[in-house]
Design an enzyme around this catalytic site. Sequence first.
Site, PDB file in Angstrom:
ATOM      1  N   GLY A 218       6.776   4.613   8.318  1.00  0.00           N
ATOM      2  CA  GLY A 218       5.963   5.821   8.393  1.00  0.00           C
ATOM      3  C   GLY A 218       6.159   6.494   9.732  1.00  0.00           C
ATOM      4  O   GLY A 218       7.180   6.305  10.399  1.00  0.00           O
ATOM      5  N   SER A 219       5.166   7.261  10.133  1.00  0.00           N
ATOM      6  CA  SER A 219       5.305   8.067  11.348  1.00  0.00           C
ATOM      7  C   SER A 219       5.147   7.209  12.606  1.00  0.00           C
ATOM      8  O   SER A 219       4.530   6.133  12.568  1.00  0.00           O
ATOM      9  CB  SER A 219       4.238   9.163  11.335  1.00  0.00           C
ATOM     10  OG  SER A 219       2.960   8.563  11.365  1.00  0.00           O
ATOM     11  N   THR A 220       5.649   7.719  13.702  1.00  0.00           N
ATOM     12  CA  THR A 220       5.564   6.982  14.960  1.00  0.00           C
ATOM     13  C   THR A 220       4.118   6.796  15.434  1.00  0.00           C
ATOM     14  O   THR A 220       3.759   5.684  15.846  1.00  0.00           O
ATOM     15  CB  THR A 220       6.455   7.665  16.018  1.00  0.00           C
ATOM     16  OG1 THR A 220       7.818   7.505  15.577  1.00  0.00           O
ATOM     17  CG2 THR A 220       6.299   7.051  17.399  1.00  0.00           C
TER      18      THR A 220
ATOM     19  N   LYS B  49       0.850  -1.194   0.000  1.00  0.00           N
ATOM     20  CA  LYS B  49       0.000   0.000   0.000  1.00  0.00           C
ATOM     21  C   LYS B  49       0.883   1.241   0.000  1.00  0.00           C
ATOM     22  O   LYS B  49       1.490   1.593   1.009  1.00  0.00           O
ATOM     23  CB  LYS B  49      -0.917   0.044   1.220  1.00  0.00           C
ATOM     24  CG  LYS B  49      -2.039   1.057   0.986  1.00  0.00           C
ATOM     25  CD  LYS B  49      -2.567   1.719   2.232  1.00  0.00           C
ATOM     26  CE  LYS B  49      -1.856   2.940   2.680  1.00  0.00           C
ATOM     27  NZ  LYS B  49      -1.837   4.075   1.746  1.00  0.00           N
TER      28      LYS B  49
ATOM     29  N   CYS C 134      13.702  10.695   7.096  1.00  0.00           N
ATOM     30  CA  CYS C 134      13.553  10.188   8.470  1.00  0.00           C
ATOM     31  C   CYS C 134      14.830  10.405   9.277  1.00  0.00           C
ATOM     32  O   CYS C 134      14.782  10.688  10.467  1.00  0.00           O
ATOM     33  CB  CYS C 134      13.184   8.718   8.444  1.00  0.00           C
ATOM     34  SG  CYS C 134      14.289   7.718   7.455  1.00  0.00           S
TER      35      CYS C 134
ATOM     36  N   VAL D 117       1.297   6.484  13.694  1.00  0.00           N
ATOM     37  CA  VAL D 117       0.645   5.436  12.897  1.00  0.00           C
ATOM     38  C   VAL D 117       1.340   4.091  13.158  1.00  0.00           C
ATOM     39  O   VAL D 117       0.691   3.048  13.279  1.00  0.00           O
ATOM     40  CB  VAL D 117       0.631   5.783  11.393  1.00  0.00           C
ATOM     41  CG1 VAL D 117       0.045   4.640  10.583  1.00  0.00           C
ATOM     42  CG2 VAL D 117      -0.170   7.057  11.148  1.00  0.00           C
ATOM     43  N   GLY D 118       2.644   4.121  13.302  1.00  0.00           N
ATOM     44  CA  GLY D 118       3.400   2.893  13.603  1.00  0.00           C
ATOM     45  C   GLY D 118       2.919   2.253  14.901  1.00  0.00           C
ATOM     46  O   GLY D 118       2.850   1.019  15.004  1.00  0.00           O
TER      47      GLY D 118
ATOM     48  N   GLU E 212       9.514   0.887  10.928  1.00  0.00           N
ATOM     49  CA  GLU E 212      10.569   1.877  10.640  1.00  0.00           C
ATOM     50  C   GLU E 212       9.910   3.242  10.762  1.00  0.00           C
ATOM     51  O   GLU E 212       9.137   3.640   9.889  1.00  0.00           O
ATOM     52  CB  GLU E 212      11.122   1.680   9.223  1.00  0.00           C
ATOM     53  CG  GLU E 212      11.667   0.294   8.925  1.00  0.00           C
ATOM     54  CD  GLU E 212      12.923  -0.036   9.696  1.00  0.00           C
ATOM     55  OE1 GLU E 212      13.529   0.881  10.285  1.00  0.00           O
ATOM     56  OE2 GLU E 212      13.292  -1.217   9.736  1.00  0.00           O
TER      57      GLU E 212
ATOM     58  N   GLU F 204       9.855  15.835  15.526  1.00  0.00           N
ATOM     59  CA  GLU F 204      10.163  15.652  14.100  1.00  0.00           C
ATOM     60  C   GLU F 204       9.330  16.650  13.289  1.00  0.00           C
ATOM     61  O   GLU F 204       8.105  16.557  13.250  1.00  0.00           O
ATOM     62  CB  GLU F 204       9.835  14.226  13.664  1.00  0.00           C
ATOM     63  CG  GLU F 204      10.231  13.967  12.223  1.00  0.00           C
ATOM     64  CD  GLU F 204       9.872  12.567  11.732  1.00  0.00           C
ATOM     65  OE1 GLU F 204       8.742  12.122  11.963  1.00  0.00           O
ATOM     66  OE2 GLU F 204      10.737  11.938  11.094  1.00  0.00           O
TER      67      GLU F 204
HETATM   68  P1  NAD Z   1       2.340   8.153   7.833  1.00  0.00           P
HETATM   69  O1  NAD Z   1       2.556   7.361   9.071  1.00  0.00           O
HETATM   70  O2  NAD Z   1       1.323   9.220   7.852  1.00  0.00           O
HETATM   71  O3  NAD Z   1       1.947   7.189   6.623  1.00  0.00           O
HETATM   72  C1  NAD Z   1       2.740   6.080   6.257  1.00  0.00           C
HETATM   73  C2  NAD Z   1       1.860   5.073   5.546  1.00  0.00           C
HETATM   74  O4  NAD Z   1       0.894   4.592   6.479  1.00  0.00           O
HETATM   75  C3  NAD Z   1       1.077   5.645   4.369  1.00  0.00           C
HETATM   76  O5  NAD Z   1       0.991   4.676   3.355  1.00  0.00           O
HETATM   77  C4  NAD Z   1      -0.288   5.899   4.977  1.00  0.00           C
HETATM   78  O6  NAD Z   1      -1.332   5.891   4.021  1.00  0.00           O
HETATM   79  C5  NAD Z   1      -0.405   4.715   5.926  1.00  0.00           C
HETATM   80  N1  NAD Z   1      -1.353   4.896   7.024  1.00  0.00           N
HETATM   81  C6  NAD Z   1      -1.864   6.052   7.519  1.00  0.00           C
HETATM   82  N2  NAD Z   1      -2.710   5.785   8.529  1.00  0.00           N
HETATM   83  C7  NAD Z   1      -2.724   4.446   8.694  1.00  0.00           C
HETATM   84  C8  NAD Z   1      -3.373   3.561   9.601  1.00  0.00           C
HETATM   85  N3  NAD Z   1      -4.193   4.010  10.541  1.00  0.00           N
HETATM   86  N4  NAD Z   1      -3.120   2.234   9.509  1.00  0.00           N
HETATM   87  C9  NAD Z   1      -2.264   1.770   8.579  1.00  0.00           C
HETATM   88  N5  NAD Z   1      -1.629   2.551   7.678  1.00  0.00           N
HETATM   89  C10 NAD Z   1      -1.858   3.876   7.745  1.00  0.00           C
HETATM   90  O7  NAD Z   1       3.781   8.689   7.420  1.00  0.00           O
HETATM   91  P2  NAD Z   1       4.158   9.612   6.188  1.00  0.00           P
HETATM   92  O8  NAD Z   1       3.717  10.989   6.500  1.00  0.00           O
HETATM   93  O9  NAD Z   1       3.721   8.975   4.909  1.00  0.00           O
HETATM   94  O10 NAD Z   1       5.763   9.509   6.210  1.00  0.00           O
HETATM   95  C11 NAD Z   1       6.548  10.283   7.008  1.00  0.00           C
HETATM   96  C12 NAD Z   1       7.009   9.521   8.237  1.00  0.00           C
HETATM   97  O11 NAD Z   1       7.689   8.335   7.851  1.00  0.00           O
HETATM   98  C13 NAD Z   1       8.007  10.318   9.047  1.00  0.00           C
HETATM   99  O12 NAD Z   1       7.715  10.208  10.416  1.00  0.00           O
HETATM  100  C14 NAD Z   1       9.340   9.650   8.716  1.00  0.00           C
HETATM  101  O13 NAD Z   1      10.335   9.809   9.694  1.00  0.00           O
HETATM  102  C15 NAD Z   1       8.920   8.232   8.565  1.00  0.00           C
HETATM  103  N6  NAD Z   1       9.903   7.465   7.789  1.00  0.00           N
HETATM  104  C16 NAD Z   1      10.707   6.574   8.444  1.00  0.00           C
HETATM  105  C17 NAD Z   1      11.692   5.867   7.744  1.00  0.00           C
HETATM  106  C18 NAD Z   1      12.595   4.875   8.440  1.00  0.00           C
HETATM  107  O14 NAD Z   1      13.309   4.146   7.770  1.00  0.00           O
HETATM  108  N7  NAD Z   1      12.606   4.838   9.767  1.00  0.00           N
HETATM  109  C19 NAD Z   1      11.842   6.087   6.364  1.00  0.00           C
HETATM  110  C20 NAD Z   1      11.010   6.992   5.724  1.00  0.00           C
HETATM  111  C21 NAD Z   1      10.038   7.680   6.450  1.00  0.00           C
END
Ligand code: NAD
Length: 501
Positions: free
Chosen positions: A252-254, A199, A308, A256-257, A274, A405
């Site tokens: 993605g973000s902490t 996704k 990130c 949502v993670g 991650e 962040e």
């Molecule tokens: P995000 O968490 O908003 O979204 C990431 C993904 O999760 C997207 O595909 C989004 O559609 C999906 N998502 C959103 N809500 C969800 C839910 N409730 N359940 C499941 N999936 C959901 O993050 P973003 O804004 O796309 O990316 C930026 C973040 O990613 C930053 O915090 C950045 O530090 C982090 N990031 C980390 C790494 C790493 O290797 N640690 C690498 C790149 C980005």
Amino acid sequence: MDQAIKDMLGVYGVTADTDRFLQSEQRMFVNGEFVAAGGNETIDVIEPATATHLTSVPSGTTEDVDGAVAAARFALRDGDWAKMKPAARERLLLKLADAIEQHAQTLGEIETIDNGKAIGPCIEMDILGGADLLRYMAGFATKLDGATRQVSIPGEHMAWTFREPVGVVGAIVPWNWPFNMAMWKMAAALAVGCTMVIKPAQQTSLSMLYFARLCQEVGLPPGVINIVTGRGSTIGDYLANHPDIDKVSFTGSTPVGRAVGEAAGRALSPVTLELGGKSPMVALDDADPKAIAAATRWSVYFNAGQVCSAGSRLYAHSSVYDDVIDELSQMTSAMKIAPGLDPDCDMGPVISDSARRSILSYIEQGKSEGAELIYGGNALDRDGFFIEPTLFAADDNNLSIVQEEIFGPVLVVLKFDSDEEAMRLANDNIYGLAGSIWTKDISRALRYSAQLEAGTVWINNHDIVDSNMPCGGFKQSGFGKDMGPEQLQHFTRTKAVWLTL
Ligand code: NAD
């Protein structure tokens, strides 16, 4: 496609393939076919350098996810992929890597137009770096092994272990490295024989949809890779909670993670997270101000700060602090802010209007909390989501611009007087993704690399990655590793077999 984007493409020029792809109707990729979303709904894609409408992508439904998971399950158990020998799988992945390389210009252009990032580094790092990782991981297809164990007197029992694919992987990726982050998951998962539902972030699905064509072209069996586009709050959440997904790999973000991790906890299924970061750069008293300023400028403004591991807080010893600030001010003010397609672009726009507003509100907060704004701080007076590279000096480690962040081109520099103070300040943060130490003294470098609470520590550099080195954070930056041989553990499971003689 809005006229403003056509005009921009006219100025910079793109391949005919890119143009055709962008003008075509976008469809998801499920079971080897391009399909519309079940509900026929779409999501508007806004091009960040003009802030106008680029195209639309299908807004996938939960039924679409079910279909993709079922296709991936069939491919894992019964399809050609399930019967493919490891050497054939390796050859197929190498062919896919070659196809990525052959289409690198188009993939890079699509990614740049969709995300706003600078085209040069995008082709080099995101696309060709992705092909390299696929080649690196492909080699492991033929190298998985287990062990025989002595468990009884000879002649009574034999026992051994082997590693098998963990199963159907749900991969959820962010918008800052749409192609590359997907490849960081796909390369290892495919090498060991998993199948996947990917996704992409709803803002940036296009490079994955183009990539799907390459999967078809090289003959990847149907169902091995499925790409379902749509919103995180609906299909992302549904995928993370899906009972027939064996493993979730999330970047993605902490916040949502954390939700994805909770879902995995309920399902008792493995997960890799991650997540976000606020990575420190520590310049000790003998650091070279020019070198650290150049590395910082690259690290925090590259990809418009949407990285990130961006070195977004710089701790400089009082003896080098003024020189570092001078160098940084000069380098930052000389940057070319332009659409990512401009070959001389140093920094493109940020991803969206809401991202820009969030960054600007952090800048206002920094000013109101007492940080000194040295350079930048404003949105650019032009179309598109452009923002100036911004440089702050501060003397309080608790400010929100130091602790949180921002995910934009904002750097904060702080002064320290002793190594101990620097390490305390650097570690005083909820994140632990990465960090760097700058010194000519090898003993201090090694001592502090052990003390820094971060999954990656760079000494006299920042932001280098390699397929053979694992990436992944500590603390609230998540757990598990992408890349390196370590990642293979996340996509395999160990089976123990006993034979009574
Ligand atoms: P995000 O968490 O908003 O979204 C990431 C993904 O999760 C997207 O595909 C989004 O559609 C999906 N998502 C959103 N809500 C969800 C839910 N409730 N359940 C499941 N999936 C959901 O993050 P973003 O804004 O796309 O990316 C930026 C973040 O990613 C930053 O915090 C950045 O530090 C982090 N990031 C980390 C790494 C790493 O290797 N640690 C690498 C790149 C980005």
